[in-house]
Design an enzyme around this catalytic site. Structure first.
Site, PDB file in Angstrom:
ATOM      1  N   SER A 189       0.816  -1.210   0.000  1.00  0.00           N
ATOM      2  CA  SER A 189       0.000   0.000   0.000  1.00  0.00           C
ATOM      3  C   SER A 189       0.853   1.264   0.000  1.00  0.00           C
ATOM      4  O   SER A 189       0.322   2.375   0.004  1.00  0.00           O
ATOM      5  CB  SER A 189      -0.938   0.006   1.212  1.00  0.00           C
ATOM      6  OG  SER A 189      -0.198  -0.171   2.408  1.00  0.00           O
ATOM      7  N   ASN A 244      -1.870  -2.770  13.215  1.00  0.00           N
ATOM      8  CA  ASN A 244      -3.332  -2.629  13.177  1.00  0.00           C
ATOM      9  C   ASN A 244      -3.821  -1.405  13.945  1.00  0.00           C
ATOM     10  O   ASN A 244      -4.695  -0.676  13.470  1.00  0.00           O
ATOM     11  CB  ASN A 244      -3.995  -3.897  13.725  1.00  0.00           C
ATOM     12  CG  ASN A 244      -3.682  -5.110  12.864  1.00  0.00           C
ATOM     13  OD1 ASN A 244      -3.134  -4.952  11.763  1.00  0.00           O
ATOM     14  ND2 ASN A 244      -4.002  -6.293  13.339  1.00  0.00           N
ATOM     15  N   THR A 248     -40.703  25.272  -9.262  1.00  0.00           N
ATOM     16  CA  THR A 248     -40.942  23.925  -8.738  1.00  0.00           C
ATOM     17  C   THR A 248     -41.216  23.080  -9.982  1.00  0.00           C
ATOM     18  O   THR A 248     -41.819  23.583 -10.939  1.00  0.00           O
ATOM     19  CB  THR A 248     -42.151  23.858  -7.775  1.00  0.00           C
ATOM     20  OG1 THR A 248     -43.334  24.196  -8.508  1.00  0.00           O
ATOM     21  CG2 THR A 248     -42.008  24.811  -6.596  1.00  0.00           C
ATOM     22  N   HIS A 249     -40.749  21.871  -9.963  1.00  0.00           N
ATOM     23  CA  HIS A 249     -40.862  21.000 -11.160  1.00  0.00           C
ATOM     24  C   HIS A 249     -40.221  21.657 -12.382  1.00  0.00           C
ATOM     25  O   HIS A 249     -40.617  21.385 -13.517  1.00  0.00           O
ATOM     26  CB  HIS A 249     -42.316  20.658 -11.482  1.00  0.00           C
ATOM     27  CG  HIS A 249     -43.116  20.240 -10.295  1.00  0.00           C
ATOM     28  ND1 HIS A 249     -43.220  18.930  -9.891  1.00  0.00           N
ATOM     29  CD2 HIS A 249     -43.829  20.970  -9.402  1.00  0.00           C
ATOM     30  CE1 HIS A 249     -43.982  18.861  -8.801  1.00  0.00           C
ATOM     31  NE2 HIS A 249     -44.350  20.096  -8.479  1.00  0.00           N
ATOM     32  N   SER A 283     -15.347  24.737 -27.769  1.00  0.00           N
ATOM     33  CA  SER A 283     -15.498  23.485 -28.490  1.00  0.00           C
ATOM     34  C   SER A 283     -14.429  23.423 -29.567  1.00  0.00           C
ATOM     35  O   SER A 283     -14.056  24.437 -30.146  1.00  0.00           O
ATOM     36  CB  SER A 283     -16.890  23.430 -29.120  1.00  0.00           C
ATOM     37  OG  SER A 283     -16.890  22.539 -30.215  1.00  0.00           O
ATOM     38  N   LYS A 297     -19.168  28.168 -29.406  1.00  0.00           N
ATOM     39  CA  LYS A 297     -19.525  27.589 -28.113  1.00  0.00           C
ATOM     40  C   LYS A 297     -18.681  28.061 -26.940  1.00  0.00           C
ATOM     41  O   LYS A 297     -17.491  28.295 -27.049  1.00  0.00           O
ATOM     42  CB  LYS A 297     -19.394  26.064 -28.196  1.00  0.00           C
ATOM     43  CG  LYS A 297     -20.401  25.450 -29.137  1.00  0.00           C
ATOM     44  CD  LYS A 297     -21.604  24.938 -28.421  1.00  0.00           C
ATOM     45  CE  LYS A 297     -21.236  23.644 -27.734  1.00  0.00           C
ATOM     46  NZ  LYS A 297     -22.373  23.003 -27.138  1.00  0.00           N
ATOM     47  N   ASN A 317     -18.692  26.505 -23.113  1.00  0.00           N
ATOM     48  CA  ASN A 317     -19.328  25.445 -22.336  1.00  0.00           C
ATOM     49  C   ASN A 317     -19.060  25.567 -20.833  1.00  0.00           C
ATOM     50  O   ASN A 317     -17.944  25.892 -20.436  1.00  0.00           O
ATOM     51  CB  ASN A 317     -18.824  24.079 -22.814  1.00  0.00           C
ATOM     52  CG  ASN A 317     -19.158  23.835 -24.275  1.00  0.00           C
ATOM     53  OD1 ASN A 317     -20.195  24.276 -24.763  1.00  0.00           O
ATOM     54  ND2 ASN A 317     -18.258  23.167 -24.981  1.00  0.00           N
ATOM     55  N   GLU A 336     -20.212  21.312 -15.029  1.00  0.00           N
ATOM     56  CA  GLU A 336     -20.547  19.948 -15.467  1.00  0.00           C
ATOM     57  C   GLU A 336     -19.660  18.906 -14.790  1.00  0.00           C
ATOM     58  O   GLU A 336     -20.114  17.836 -14.385  1.00  0.00           O
ATOM     59  CB  GLU A 336     -20.388  19.824 -16.990  1.00  0.00           C
ATOM     60  CG  GLU A 336     -21.466  20.565 -17.747  1.00  0.00           C
ATOM     61  CD  GLU A 336     -21.231  20.549 -19.250  1.00  0.00           C
ATOM     62  OE1 GLU A 336     -22.206  20.575 -19.995  1.00  0.00           O
ATOM     63  OE2 GLU A 336     -20.061  20.549 -19.683  1.00  0.00           O
ATOM     64  N   TYR A 350      -9.009  -6.935  12.599  1.00  0.00           N
ATOM     65  CA  TYR A 350      -8.423  -6.426  11.368  1.00  0.00           C
ATOM     66  C   TYR A 350      -8.406  -7.500  10.282  1.00  0.00           C
ATOM     67  O   TYR A 350      -8.120  -8.664  10.542  1.00  0.00           O
ATOM     68  CB  TYR A 350      -6.987  -5.915  11.604  1.00  0.00           C
ATOM     69  CG  TYR A 350      -6.353  -5.395  10.336  1.00  0.00           C
ATOM     70  CD1 TYR A 350      -6.560  -4.093   9.926  1.00  0.00           C
ATOM     71  CD2 TYR A 350      -5.581  -6.236   9.516  1.00  0.00           C
ATOM     72  CE1 TYR A 350      -6.009  -3.611   8.736  1.00  0.00           C
ATOM     73  CE2 TYR A 350      -5.028  -5.775   8.333  1.00  0.00           C
ATOM     74  CZ  TYR A 350      -5.247  -4.463   7.942  1.00  0.00           C
ATOM     75  OH  TYR A 350      -4.715  -3.995   6.773  1.00  0.00           O
ATOM     76  N   GLN A 382      -7.303  -2.396   4.113  1.00  0.00           N
ATOM     77  CA  GLN A 382      -6.326  -1.544   3.424  1.00  0.00           C
ATOM     78  C   GLN A 382      -7.006  -0.753   2.301  1.00  0.00           C
ATOM     79  O   GLN A 382      -6.525   0.291   1.894  1.00  0.00           O
ATOM     80  CB  GLN A 382      -5.207  -2.428   2.854  1.00  0.00           C
ATOM     81  CG  GLN A 382      -4.118  -1.684   2.127  1.00  0.00           C
ATOM     82  CD  GLN A 382      -2.878  -2.543   1.946  1.00  0.00           C
ATOM     83  OE1 GLN A 382      -2.159  -2.829   2.901  1.00  0.00           O
ATOM     84  NE2 GLN A 382      -2.641  -2.996   0.733  1.00  0.00           N
ATOM     85  N   LYS A 411      -8.346   3.391   2.022  1.00  0.00           N
ATOM     86  CA  LYS A 411      -7.587   4.630   1.854  1.00  0.00           C
ATOM     87  C   LYS A 411      -7.746   5.336   0.523  1.00  0.00           C
ATOM     88  O   LYS A 411      -7.993   6.551   0.482  1.00  0.00           O
ATOM     89  CB  LYS A 411      -6.094   4.353   2.092  1.00  0.00           C
ATOM     90  CG  LYS A 411      -5.803   4.056   3.533  1.00  0.00           C
ATOM     91  CD  LYS A 411      -4.383   3.638   3.755  1.00  0.00           C
ATOM     92  CE  LYS A 411      -4.268   2.906   5.067  1.00  0.00           C
ATOM     93  NZ  LYS A 411      -5.060   1.633   5.116  1.00  0.00           N
TER      94      LYS A 411
HETATM   95  N1  ARG Z   1      -1.124  -1.386   5.047  1.00  0.00           N
HETATM   96  C1  ARG Z   1      -2.043  -1.871   6.016  1.00  0.00           C
HETATM   97  C2  ARG Z   1      -3.371  -1.156   5.881  1.00  0.00           C
HETATM   98  O1  ARG Z   1      -3.401  -0.177   5.271  1.00  0.00           O
HETATM   99  C3  ARG Z   1      -1.511  -1.628   7.386  1.00  0.00           C
HETATM  100  C4  ARG Z   1      -1.973  -2.600   8.418  1.00  0.00           C
HETATM  101  C5  ARG Z   1      -1.400  -3.928   8.118  1.00  0.00           C
HETATM  102  N2  ARG Z   1      -1.678  -4.861   9.157  1.00  0.00           N
HETATM  103  C6  ARG Z   1      -1.602  -6.134   8.927  1.00  0.00           C
HETATM  104  N3  ARG Z   1      -1.861  -6.919   9.903  1.00  0.00           N
HETATM  105  N4  ARG Z   1      -1.296  -6.620   7.763  1.00  0.00           N
HETATM  106  O2  ARG Z   1      -4.390  -1.589   6.359  1.00  0.00           O
END
Ligand code: ARG
Length: 464
Positions: A22, A109, A154-155, A276, A282, A284, A289, A316, A321, A324
């Site tokens: 990651s 974790n 409205t509408h 355009s 044009k 735009n 949008e 966990y 992961q 993110k």
């Molecule tokens: N890269 C992991 C995550 O984003 C970190 C935690 C990893 N923990 C594990 N037990 N593999 O969740």
């Protein structure tokens, strides 16, 4: 370099390493990861778990790593799995085996849960600040357009005349609620998970309250299993982000309509429009949008995480992961939009004559005529029916309601003759229909003025 090679006899396959890693995205958490580690080490020393000298060496090492990342000396080397192993691996490489003591009483974790909370806490505050500036601009624009009339719909059918200020203030209040939702979200983000360990806590006598205080957390998590598995606070944020972009998507839809030839109410500035490649005439409304379009991706990020978390057993799981990238994407998208949007509004040209013209066609004062009659004692339902007939008459004769005088109304409705008096046309004038809606929350400029004053004060206090 790995944090867990001991029980393995084979190297990870390269593709597997890449798939599992990651670092490519969680590198943006480096500052929070290091900050959390520094406080963790200080606490370990305070509790007598590490020697003061060891703590100092580790702390200095961590500070150097942060500096080197910032100066570009240390680059995110893809041989590391994630930001946590990157920092720890580099620490050990720098200061030797004592660096291996950093992870005492801690797991990735609870560490990753800490990092994401620290990160999100900052970003929520950044977004809140952008929202406040945006809201401030909306109040400024409301002040500027207090006397600009346009049809309210409205509408998407012309309904009653309102002011542009009133229209803009509607978005002000939507964003204000979004701001408040984020304040509420922060209460649940700002809880310290560190100390939960891998899942069951730790036998080391950690001082979690000290860590919480140092990292400015309001509370300490009270169940270790929950602390490492909880991502609700991110889901909550996603849903607020989705609400914000939903509001701005609606607003964008209006700007797009208003800048069409069909409405012709506004012209967006050249800096916020594009041309355009084939049609030279044009211009735009691409930015509006695109905001509308990006709603899909923000909803998508929310739905992705809900789906990822569904059915995960405690505690966990690596699935997590996946919390993110969508979060980062939503935050980046939202911040960009919140910076661009107020400028787009401030630079747009408002065609007030066109807006006014639109108020003159479509019987926008029909309710006012019905109110006129019912204020004289006619039940509103009956007044509604009479005005309906008057509208029909006008449609057939290509007239507007205010183009008939009270005598003509008397002829049309002999049964209600005494209700139509010489003052009638005053009540049907556009200006009157707007200025007379001066109850709390109404469109009258007088009420708008009061709201602007009150909200400016709220913003001042909140920004202070
Ligand atoms: N890269 C992991 C995550 O984003 C970190 C935690 C990893 N923990 C594990 N037990 N593999 O969740």
């Amino acid at each position: 370099m790995k944090l867990w090679g001991g029980r393995f006899t084979k190297e990870t396959d390269d593709l597997v390493h890449a798939f599992n890693a990651s670092l490519a995205f969680d590198q943006r958490l480096y500052h929070y990861d290091i900050m959390g580690s520094i406080v963790h080490v200080e606490m370990l020393v305070k509790q007598g778990i590490l020697e003061a000298e060891e703590g100092d060496i580790i702390k200095k090492g961590l500070e150097t790593i942060e500096k080197e990342i910032e100066q570009g000396i240390l680059s995110f080397d893809s041989t590391y799995e994630d930001i946590h192993s990157f920092v720890e691996g580099n620490l050990i490489a720098k200061i030797g085996p004592v660096g291996g003591k950093l992870h005492t009483g801690r797991s990735r974790n609870d560490q990753v849960a800490l990092d994401i909370r620290l990160y999100l806490r900052d970003e929520i505050r950044n977004i809140q600040e952008l929202l406040l500036y945006f809201m401030q601009d909306l109040l400024g624009l409301a002040e500027k357009y207090k006397d600009v009339y346009l049809p309210g719909y409205t509408h998407l059918q012309r309904a009653q005349v309102i002011t542009l200020a009133h229209h803009l203030l509607a978005y002000y209040f939507k964003l204000k609620r979004d701001y408040e939702r984020l304040t509420d979200n922060l209460k649940r983000v700002n809880v310290l998970p560190l100390g939960a360990g891998a899942l069951a806590g730790t036998s080391y006598p950690l001082d979690r309250e000290y860590v919480a205080e140092r990292l400015a957390f309001d509370a300490v998590s009270e169940n270790s299993l929950d602390a490492v598995s909880d991502r609700d606070f991110i889901l909550e944020f996603h849903s607020i982000a989705a609400t914000i972009i939903m509001h701005l998507s609606s607003f964008s839809e209006e700007l797009i309509l208003w800048s069409s030839n069909e409405f012709d109410f506004i012209e967006l500035d050249d800096a916020y429009s594009t041309g355009s490649s084939i049609m030279p005439q044009k211009k735009n409304p691409d930015i509006a949008e695109l905001v509308r379009g990006k709603t899909g991706r923000i909803y998508g990020n929310m739905l992705q995480l809900f789906t990822t978390l569904k059915g995960l057993p405690l505690a966990y799981n690596k699935d997590m992961q996946e919390d993110k990238e969508g979060l980062f994407d939503t935050i980046d998208t939202l911040k960009a939009i919140l910076q661009i949007y107020p400028e787009m509004l401030k630079t747009m040209k408002v065609k007030k004559e066109k807006m006014y013209q639109a108020c003159q066609k479509g019987f926008l004062n029909a309710t006012d005529l019905a109110d006129y009659l019912s204020k004289k004692g006619l039940p509103f339902r009956k007044a509604h029916e009479i005005v309906g007939q008057a509208v029909l008459y006008c449609l057939e004769n290509q007239l507007e309601l205010e183009e008939l005088d009270y005598k003509q109304y008397q002829e049309l409705f002999p049964g209600q003759k005494e209700l139509f008096t010489a003052d009638l046309n005053k009540y049907l004038a556009i200006k009157y229909t707007v200025e007379n809606r001066k109850l709390t929350g109404g469109t009258a400029p007088e009420e708008t003025e009061r709201i602007i004053g009150k909200e400016n004060k709220w913003l001042e206090d909140t920004l202070a």
